[in-house]
Design an enzyme around this catalytic site. Structure first.
Site, PDB file in Angstrom:
ATOM      1  N   PRO A 106       0.824  -1.221   0.000  1.00 57.39           N
ATOM      2  CA  PRO A 106       0.000   0.000   0.000  1.00 57.39           C
ATOM      3  C   PRO A 106       0.850   1.259   0.000  1.00 57.39           C
ATOM      4  CG  PRO A 106      -0.904  -1.599   1.524  1.00 57.39           C
ATOM      5  CD  PRO A 106       0.411  -2.160   1.045  1.00 57.39           C
ATOM      6  N   CYS A 107       0.393   2.258  -0.775  1.00 58.93           N
ATOM      7  CA  CYS A 107       1.227   3.442  -0.998  1.00 58.93           C
ATOM      8  C   CYS A 107       0.612   4.724  -0.448  1.00 58.93           C
ATOM      9  CB  CYS A 107       1.483   3.615  -2.495  1.00 58.93           C
ATOM     10  SG  CYS A 107      -0.033   3.838  -3.472  1.00 58.93           S
ATOM     11  N   GLN A 108      -0.481   4.633   0.341  1.00 63.07           N
ATOM     12  CA  GLN A 108      -1.147   5.853   0.790  1.00 63.07           C
ATOM     13  C   GLN A 108      -0.219   6.770   1.574  1.00 63.07           C
ATOM     14  OE1 GLN A 108      -2.301   2.768   1.098  1.00 63.07           O
ATOM     15  NE2 GLN A 108      -4.519   2.644   0.843  1.00 63.07           N
ATOM     16  N   ASN A 146       5.737   0.836  -6.903  1.00 59.28           N
ATOM     17  CA  ASN A 146       5.032   1.772  -6.034  1.00 59.28           C
ATOM     18  C   ASN A 146       5.116   3.186  -6.602  1.00 59.28           C
ATOM     19  OD1 ASN A 146       3.903   2.869  -3.418  1.00 59.28           O
ATOM     20  ND2 ASN A 146       4.280   0.744  -2.825  1.00 59.28           N
TER      21      ASN A 146
END
EC number: 2.1.1.37
Length: 232
Positions: A106-108, A146
């Site tokens: 996840p890249c939030q 990413n």
């Protein structure tokens, strides 16, 4: 005893042989589906949300149904589920090693599109779970994908020290892998939208005739959305 799927029998007889991959943080399975299209067999696909795995099942991404693993990569039970699936392939189908491990954590916490960032260190550190699995499975190749800011984002490494993700990858994997870090725009590689991403490609050092540059994709002309899906 597991009956050998016809696709595995066919791949064993092909010029390339049986090629395998494992996908971590796989979402709906779109990011790594190209490996299936190129004839790779998916041993395991790990995703936190079951509804996303349902899409993967619809697309028959994994060779065996047990390969769809709904789990949290921070939990040892999820790691163990991956290792069990790999052992199944080793024992039942005779694979000697994993070809590719793909991870898109996840890249939030790193994305410029996230304007509500709080303490994102924990989410950024999910990449360390990918590093750990590379160390445990020792695939011939690994690919991390990413956002642009991926490498300079801070994570808590396996040693408990906060450092940049690039430093964490390098300190854990550069002894065994030749690693290429590159920021690209996917529109230059056939994607019908401007999408700047970081690619990290690792090639195990005993693969003497292959470098990360050899397997990096060639540029392609830009495509419109109509050119890409207009036939559907």
């Amino acid at each position: 005893m597991i009956e050998t799927p016809a696709s595995i029998v066919a791949d064993r007889k092909s010029v390339y042989g049986l090629r395998t991959y494992i996908s971590l943080f796989s979402s709906a399975g779109i990011g790594c589906y190209g490996f299936k299209l190129e004839g790779f067999q998916c041993i395991a696909s790990v995703e936190l949300l079951e509804k996303r795995l349902k899409i993967q099942r619809y697309n028959n991404k994994c060779t065996l149904d047990s390969g769809y693993i709904c789990g949290d990569m921070t939990q040892e039970e999820t790691h163990n589920a991956i290792l069990r699936e790999y052992d199944l392939w080793h024992n039942a189908f005779g694979i000697k090693e994993l070809d590719v491990l793909i991870a898109t954590p996840p890249c939030q916490g790193m994305s410029v599109a996230n304007h509500k960032k709080g303490n994102e260190l924990k989410r950024n550190s999910l990449v360390v779970e990918s590093i750990t699995m590379v160390k445990r499975l020792k695939p011939r190749f690994f690919i991390f994908e990413n956002v642009r800011a991926f490498l300079r984002s801070i994570c808590t490494d396996v040693d408990g020290v906060d450092k940049s993700i690039e430093s964490a990858i390098d300190s854990n994997l550069s002894g065994d892998y030749n690693i290429l870090y590159k920021v690209v725009n996917f529109k230059d590689y056939g994607c019908p939208s401007s999408r700047t991403r970081t690619l990290v490609i690792g090639v195990r050092k005993d693969q003497l005739e292959v470098t990360p540059y050899d397997i990096f994709p060639d540029k392609q002309p830009e495509k419109t959305l109509r050119e890409t899906i207009g036939h559907l």
